[in-house]
Design an enzyme around this catalytic site. Structure first.
Site, mmCIF file in Angstrom:
data_model
loop_
_atom_site.group_PDB
_atom_site.id
_atom_site.type_symbol
_atom_site.label_atom_id
_atom_site.label_comp_id
_atom_site.label_asym_id
_atom_site.label_seq_id
_atom_site.Cartn_x
_atom_site.Cartn_y
_atom_site.Cartn_z
ATOM 1 N N LYS A 1 -70.101 -4.919 -8.908
ATOM 2 C CA LYS A 1 -71.431 -4.676 -7.861
ATOM 3 C C LYS A 1 -71.207 -3.385 -7.167
ATOM 4 O O LYS A 1 -69.842 -3.329 -6.513
ATOM 5 C CB LYS A 1 -71.896 -6.109 -7.547
ATOM 6 C CG LYS A 1 -73.033 -5.986 -6.415
ATOM 7 C CD LYS A 1 -73.051 -7.396 -5.843
ATOM 8 C CE LYS A 1 -73.894 -7.457 -4.548
ATOM 9 N NZ LYS A 1 -74.959 -8.457 -4.736
ATOM 10 N N GLU B 1 -80.373 -13.660 -10.197
ATOM 11 C CA GLU B 1 -79.107 -13.803 -9.404
ATOM 12 C C GLU B 1 -79.486 -14.780 -8.283
ATOM 13 O O GLU B 1 -80.032 -14.326 -7.314
ATOM 14 C CB GLU B 1 -78.445 -12.615 -8.905
ATOM 15 C CG GLU B 1 -77.179 -12.810 -8.338
ATOM 16 C CD GLU B 1 -76.785 -11.301 -7.428
ATOM 17 O OE1 GLU B 1 -76.917 -10.385 -8.080
ATOM 18 O OE2 GLU B 1 -76.444 -11.660 -6.457
ATOM 19 N N ARG C 1 -76.435 -18.810 -0.747
ATOM 20 C CA ARG C 1 -76.695 -18.590 0.685
ATOM 21 C C ARG C 1 -77.765 -19.914 1.291
ATOM 22 O O ARG C 1 -77.705 -19.943 2.685
ATOM 23 C CB ARG C 1 -77.434 -17.261 0.983
ATOM 24 C CG ARG C 1 -76.969 -16.217 0.686
ATOM 25 C CD ARG C 1 -77.779 -14.918 0.827
ATOM 26 N NE ARG C 1 -77.009 -13.668 -0.068
ATOM 27 C CZ ARG C 1 -77.473 -12.609 -0.012
ATOM 28 N NH1 ARG C 1 -78.779 -12.216 0.750
ATOM 29 N NH2 ARG C 1 -77.351 -11.741 -0.760
HETATM 30 C C1 3PG Z 1 -78.588 -8.888 -1.696
HETATM 31 O O1 3PG Z 1 -77.452 -9.460 -1.771
HETATM 32 O O2 3PG Z 1 -79.204 -9.446 -0.464
HETATM 33 C C2 3PG Z 1 -79.140 -8.058 -2.467
HETATM 34 O O3 3PG Z 1 -78.237 -6.927 -2.379
HETATM 35 C C3 3PG Z 1 -80.780 -7.691 -2.093
HETATM 36 O O4 3PG Z 1 -80.879 -6.590 -1.273
HETATM 37 P P1 3PG Z 1 -82.365 -6.131 -1.225
HETATM 38 O O5 3PG Z 1 -83.067 -7.375 -0.302
HETATM 39 O O6 3PG Z 1 -82.218 -5.038 -0.259
HETATM 40 O O7 3PG Z 1 -82.567 -5.949 -2.287
#
Ligand code: 3PG
Length: 213
Positions: free
Chosen positions: A130, A42, A46
């Site tokens: 999600k 995914e 960002r």
């Molecule tokens: C995110 O969108 O940052 C994810 O949920 C990843 O989270 P994590 O870094 O705690 O695995």
């Protein structure tokens, strides 16, 4: 198409959540994930690198299931799909984004934490949502509680999921897969430690296999 996608994600069990700062890292990262046994990512919107990284990954590894995360606008949906993203993930439930994806028939997994958000997702026929940020919003216990009224709905928790608590999450029948960044941390990517990423990915796959056996 969405059903097929959900099945693939369930088979994989883990969705690596990736933040890429530089498109030069897209190919080696995709290679490390594929070689580690997790041909999936995914790629989050960002950073400026997201769109082109999705394109690079899908072109170099057509067998890989690449989706777009942190999708906040319709323009990002378009950019992601055009780049080759096979699914869209958003951190929250934005009806505009969800409806747009449904219209375009692209599988979408919006973040739903509350019954009110879930109700909107269910009303639109979504079968998987999600659950983000999972640990901060009650983790497995919250998902189990939400699963009682929303029979049949499946969750993809992300946020605070790691090798340490994966077993708890997989213990819940309504969880089809977990998202996480523990095997694709930004510092590992930035310092080019793709061997380490491949190894951590392989460990995650092994662990998931043992837990779900
Ligand atoms: C995110 O969108 O940052 C994810 O949920 C990843 O989270 P994590 O870094 O705690 O695995």
């Amino acid at each position: 198409m969405a059903v097929e996608m959900e099945k693939k994600i369930e088979e994989l069990g883990i969705v690596p959540v990736v933040v890429l700062q530089d498109i030069k890292d897209a190919k080696p990262l995709a290679q490390a994930l594929c070689e580690g046994g997790l041909p999936c990512a995914e790629v989050t919107f960002r950073t400026e690198a997201a769109e082109e990284s999705i394109r690079i990954m899908t072109e170099a590894f057509p067998q890989m299931l690449v989706g777009a995360g942190t999708v906040l606008t319709k323009a990002q949906v378009d950019a992601a799909v055009e780049a080759g993203a096979k699914f869209i993930v958003s951190p929250g439930f934005d009806p505009e984004i969800v409806d747009y994806c449904l219209e375009k028939q692209i599988p979408v997994f919006p973040g739903c934490i509350t019954p009110s958000e879930i109700a909107q997702a269910v009303k639109r026929g979504l079968r998987v949502v999600k659950f983000f940020p999972a640990e901060q919003f009650g983790g497995v216990a919250a998902i189990k509680a939400l699963s009682a009224p929303y029979v049949g709905l499946k969750f993809m928790p992300t946020g605070g999921v790691s090798a340490a608590n994966l077993k708890d999450y997989f213990g819940c029948k309504s969880i089809i897969a977990c998202g996480g960044s523990w095997m694709v941390k930004g510092d590992l990517i930035a310092s080019g430690k793709f061997d380490e990423i491949r190894q951590m990915t392989a460990e995650a796959v092994k662990l998931a296999g043992e837990i779900r056996r």
